[in-house]
Design a protein around this motif. Structure first.
Motif, PDB file in Angstrom:
ATOM      1  N   UNK A 272       0.845  -1.191   0.000  1.00  0.00           N
ATOM      2  CA  UNK A 272       0.000   0.000   0.000  1.00  0.00           C
ATOM      3  C   UNK A 272       0.884   1.246   0.000  1.00  0.00           C
ATOM      4  N   UNK A 273       0.472   2.241  -0.793  1.00  0.00           N
ATOM      5  CA  UNK A 273       1.240   3.482  -0.941  1.00  0.00           C
ATOM      6  C   UNK A 273       0.327   4.663  -0.642  1.00  0.00           C
ATOM      7  N   UNK A 274       0.877   5.672  -0.002  1.00  0.00           N
ATOM      8  CA  UNK A 274       0.163   6.925   0.236  1.00  0.00           C
ATOM      9  C   UNK A 274       1.173   8.071   0.231  1.00  0.00           C
ATOM     10  N   UNK A 275       0.788   9.199  -0.334  1.00  0.00           N
ATOM     11  CA  UNK A 275       1.616  10.409  -0.374  1.00  0.00           C
ATOM     12  C   UNK A 275       0.953  11.446   0.517  1.00  0.00           C
ATOM     13  N   UNK A 276       1.684  11.905   1.515  1.00  0.00           N
ATOM     14  CA  UNK A 276       1.147  12.826   2.513  1.00  0.00           C
ATOM     15  C   UNK A 276       1.858  14.178   2.425  1.00  0.00           C
ATOM     16  N   UNK A 277       1.076  15.239   2.521  1.00  0.00           N
ATOM     17  CA  UNK A 277       1.610  16.602   2.600  1.00  0.00           C
ATOM     18  C   UNK A 277       1.392  17.117   4.016  1.00  0.00           C
ATOM     19  N   UNK A 278       2.458  17.588   4.642  1.00  0.00           N
ATOM     20  CA  UNK A 278       2.419  18.045   6.029  1.00  0.00           C
ATOM     21  C   UNK A 278       2.782  19.525   6.050  1.00  0.00           C
ATOM     22  N   UNK A 279       1.871  20.340   6.528  1.00  0.00           N
ATOM     23  CA  UNK A 279       2.083  21.782   6.657  1.00  0.00           C
ATOM     24  C   UNK A 279       2.211  22.131   8.136  1.00  0.00           C
ATOM     25  N   UNK A 280       3.270  22.842   8.486  1.00  0.00           N
ATOM     26  CA  UNK A 280       3.536  23.214   9.872  1.00  0.00           C
ATOM     27  C   UNK A 280       3.513  24.732   9.997  1.00  0.00           C
ATOM     28  N   UNK A 281       2.706  25.221  10.935  1.00  0.00           N
ATOM     29  CA  UNK A 281       2.590  26.651  11.209  1.00  0.00           C
ATOM     30  C   UNK A 281       3.211  26.917  12.586  1.00  0.00           C
ATOM     31  N   UNK A 282       4.032  27.968  12.657  1.00  0.00           N
ATOM     32  CA  UNK A 282       4.704  28.311  13.911  1.00  0.00           C
ATOM     33  C   UNK A 282       4.390  29.759  14.287  1.00  0.00           C
ATOM     34  N   UNK A 283       4.097  29.952  15.561  1.00  0.00           N
ATOM     35  CA  UNK A 283       3.796  31.298  16.051  1.00  0.00           C
ATOM     36  C   UNK A 283       5.017  32.006  16.594  1.00  0.00           C
ATOM     37  N   UNK A 284       6.050  31.283  16.958  1.00  0.00           N
ATOM     38  CA  UNK A 284       7.279  31.871  17.485  1.00  0.00           C
ATOM     39  C   UNK A 284       8.463  31.230  16.788  1.00  0.00           C
ATOM     40  N   UNK A 285       9.552  31.965  16.758  1.00  0.00           N
ATOM     41  CA  UNK A 285      10.793  31.463  16.174  1.00  0.00           C
ATOM     42  C   UNK A 285      11.896  31.558  17.213  1.00  0.00           C
ATOM     43  N   UNK A 332       1.143  24.500  14.861  1.00  0.00           N
ATOM     44  CA  UNK A 332      -0.100  23.904  14.383  1.00  0.00           C
ATOM     45  C   UNK A 332       0.201  23.167  13.092  1.00  0.00           C
ATOM     46  N   UNK A 333      -0.381  21.998  12.933  1.00  0.00           N
ATOM     47  CA  UNK A 333      -0.055  21.136  11.798  1.00  0.00           C
ATOM     48  C   UNK A 333      -1.322  20.752  11.048  1.00  0.00           C
ATOM     49  N   UNK A 334      -1.196  20.764   9.725  1.00  0.00           N
ATOM     50  CA  UNK A 334      -2.254  20.243   8.858  1.00  0.00           C
ATOM     51  C   UNK A 334      -1.632  19.232   7.920  1.00  0.00           C
ATOM     52  N   UNK A 335      -2.158  18.022   7.915  1.00  0.00           N
ATOM     53  CA  UNK A 335      -1.633  16.969   7.046  1.00  0.00           C
ATOM     54  C   UNK A 335      -2.802  16.292   6.335  1.00  0.00           C
ATOM     55  N   UNK A 336      -2.559  15.896   5.101  1.00  0.00           N
ATOM     56  CA  UNK A 336      -3.596  15.246   4.310  1.00  0.00           C
ATOM     57  C   UNK A 336      -2.943  14.463   3.189  1.00  0.00           C
ATOM     58  N   UNK A 337      -3.706  13.557   2.626  1.00  0.00           N
ATOM     59  CA  UNK A 337      -3.240  12.724   1.529  1.00  0.00           C
ATOM     60  C   UNK A 337      -3.435  13.445   0.207  1.00  0.00           C
ATOM     61  N   UNK A 338      -2.503  13.227  -0.704  1.00  0.00           N
ATOM     62  CA  UNK A 338      -2.593  13.793  -2.051  1.00  0.00           C
ATOM     63  C   UNK A 338      -3.255  12.832  -3.020  1.00  0.00           C
ATOM     64  N   UNK A 339      -3.881  11.796  -2.499  1.00  0.00           N
ATOM     65  CA  UNK A 339      -4.597  10.838  -3.340  1.00  0.00           C
ATOM     66  C   UNK A 339      -6.047  11.271  -3.493  1.00  0.00           C
ATOM     67  N   UNK A 340      -6.633  10.844  -4.592  1.00  0.00           N
ATOM     68  CA  UNK A 340      -8.063  11.007  -4.787  1.00  0.00           C
ATOM     69  C   UNK A 340      -8.799  10.077  -3.823  1.00  0.00           C
ATOM     70  N   UNK A 410       6.389  19.796   3.916  1.00  0.00           N
ATOM     71  CA  UNK A 410       7.184  18.611   3.587  1.00  0.00           C
ATOM     72  C   UNK A 410       6.256  17.526   3.060  1.00  0.00           C
ATOM     73  N   UNK A 411       6.835  16.598   2.311  1.00  0.00           N
ATOM     74  CA  UNK A 411       6.073  15.517   1.696  1.00  0.00           C
ATOM     75  C   UNK A 411       6.731  14.185   2.026  1.00  0.00           C
TER      76      UNK A 411
END
Length: 548
Positions: A272-285, A332-340, A410-411
């Motif tokens: 089984x294969x899945x491609x995931x996109x992970x977006x990371x939001x940061x409020x402080x550096x 804060x993180x948002x992740x989801x699959x790039x598959x239909x 990142x992917x």
């Protein structure tokens, strides 16, 4: 106001090539247009001459990053601020003498060239979808300081009011947005014989981790010493463009250390294969992050120094009308699959799944032949061409892989092998080997198409194409030279075969007259643009030339 300034860049977008590099820079050029006109007055039949002394003129390229998320709130950051002083030394005297009654103002164009750091993230919008224009943005700003000078034609009314007004005036140009886009360099040679991607294939020797099958109810599993003997090598492209709708995947399996009985009982039924996109939001550096990205120091960051074009919601957070729901949370993180949604990502292996069984048999055991090779699995993993879901951050669309102080993408490609093993007592157990591969999603430049014969115009003996973007066809510096300045040479292209020169009887010749010779020599002039200055309504460019 009789004086106004405007920023006119040569292009409102800047294309960055290659990976983000802290030691590289790209040129953003253009000119600042200064317009001078005479205002009309009811006390005068004729407009008076306007004279202004320009004391300073600065142009600033500034980038900013802002995020707004429901859980961590609002966070701003100044990415860069580069200022160039265009008027050095003595002030510049400007006057529209002789053109007071013209409907068009007199204009002066001052050339600027700003080095833009090569590590900057691209222009993009992200964060809470209810907030407009939140993300990474860049713009040009210009400020000029003038002193309006008196002349002999001044009216009695202006002379009476001049002591009560400030003679030094500061004029700001309208904000000029600039878009930054990053493009990956496409290899010149073929990527791979087994790859449909434009980028070469990368090899990964994976350390697959075992995990219980979802359908299993007891704790019986495949012995770990058997799973450790399975060697897995995966291959995916070094990069995947946003235009590609599928990713080639090659899996190589080998079990040389398995004995004959283990080969007979072990099966690989599917993967089984899945491609995931992970977006990371940061409020402080952190301080390390600020030093690594070479952003301005804390003293030049909000709230010590507010952003020039901050989002309107920042005032609500400053006065306390909006608060952060989770003060201790910084990411804060948002992740989801790039598959239909209709794509399960499951691939069934044909046959009985005994991929490690070979033809050479000795008794009841199976031994590998000396010429044994890897068992190869190939698949084209389809990606969704368009986003199909939406959440708090908007459409779940594909982005390029990038890393910035407040936002990163990142992917990962997740792969799971389903293993079935028959125990000596006849019990069949299932287990999964899973691993993840890092992916790089990039954007590539659209190749230029040569104009057809119908789009060309013949002038004299030379042929000029119509509407050809010459400035866009120039390659990037990194495509022609290495980082140390050495020129890149493509040795894969063979040199043309030597041909003797044609004889004098078959060769054509022509003679240049005096005008052609002078025109040829004029091409050797080196032009240096200082700044453009004109006293007429139509701007003209003043240049210095020197022969070489």
């Amino acid at each position: 106001m009789p004086v106004s300034i405007d920023i006119i860049p040569f292009s409102d977008s800047l294309e960055l090539y290659g990976e983000p590099d802290f030691s590289s820079a790209f040129s953003l050029a253009g000119h600042v247009s200064i317009s001078l006109s005479s205002p009309s007055s009811m006390f005068q039949r004729r407009r008076s001459t306007t004279r202004a002394l320009m004391q300073s003129l600065t142009v600033t390229f500034e980038g900013q990053s802002e995020i707004i998320t429901p859980d961590i709130g609002y966070a701003p950051l100044r990415l860069c601020s580069i200022t160039r002083e265009l008027v050095n030394g003595e002030s510049v005297d400007l006057s529209n003498d002789g053109h007071e009654d013209s409907n068009k103002p007199c204009s002066w164009n001052v050339i600027f060239d700003i080095p833009v750091p090569g590590w900057l993230p691209t222009t993009s919008t992200y964060g809470d979808r209810s907030a407009v224009e939140v993300g990474t943005r860049y713009a040009l700003y210009a400020t000029a300081t003038f002193i309006y000078l008196e002349d002999g034609n001044s009216s009695i009314f202006s002379s009476f009011c001049s002591p009560f007004g400030c003679r030094t005036h500061t004029v700001n140009a309208p904000r000029c947005p600039v878009s930054l886009a990053r493009f990956a360099e496409v290899p010149s040679g073929p990527s791979s014989l087994s790859s449909t991607s434009v980028f070469p294939m990368a090899l990964f020797i994976v350390d697959a981790q075992s995990g219980q099958d979802d359908t299993k109810t007891d704790k019986t599993s495949i012995p770990p010493e058997i799973l450790k003997k399975i060697q897995v090598v995966a291959s995916i492209p070094n990069a995947v463009t946003l235009d590609e709708t599928s990713v080639p995947l090659i899996l190589r399996l080998q079990g040389n250390e398995l004995d004959g009985f283990q080969r007979q009982r072990l099966q690989i039924t599917d993967f089984t294969v899945d491609v995931e996109q992970i977006e990371t939001y940061r409020s402080t550096t952190s301080l390390d992050c600020l030093a690594r990205f070479m952003v301005p120091p804390r003293t030049q960051q909000p709230p010590s120094l507010p952003l020039r074009n901050a989002h309107s919601v920042h005032t609500l957070y400053e006065v306390g009308l909006l608060t952060t729901p989770y003060p201790s949370k910084s990411t804060s993180t948002r992740s989801f699959s790039l598959f239909d949604p209709s794509n399960s990502g499951k691939y069934i292996i044909s046959g009985d799944g005994r991929v490690f069984v070979h033809d050479s048999l000795k008794g009841n055991a199976t031994t590998p032949s000396p010429s044994e090779n890897w068992y190869v699995l190939e698949a084209n993993v389809p990606l969704a061409p368009e986003p199909h879901q939406i959440d708090w951050a908007g459409l779940r669309s594909r982005r390029i892989s990038e890393n910035s102080p407040l936002f990163s993408v990142c992917h990962l490609m997740h792969i799971t092998l389903r293993c079935v093993y028959e125990q000596p007592d006849g019990e069949v157990v299932c287990e999964r080997l899973h691993f993840s591969l890092p992916m790089q999603h990039v954007r590539v430049a659209v190749p230029q198409i040569n104009p057809s014969a119908a789009d060309r115009t013949i002038v004299g003996a030379m042929e000029f194409p119509k509407s050809v973007p010459y400035s866009q066809s120039l390659p990037a510096y990194s495509q022609l030279f290495y980082s140390n300045g050495e020129r890149k040479i493509d040795y894969s292209t063979p040199l043309p075969l030597y041909e003797p020169p044609p004889s004098a009887s078959t060769s054509s010749s022509f003679t240049l007259d005096h005008n052609d010779d002078d025109q040829n020599q004029s091409h050797n002039n080196f032009l240096i643009c200082i700044y453009t200055n004109t006293r007429t309504p139509k701007p003209k460019t003043l240049i210095l030339s020197c022969n070489i």
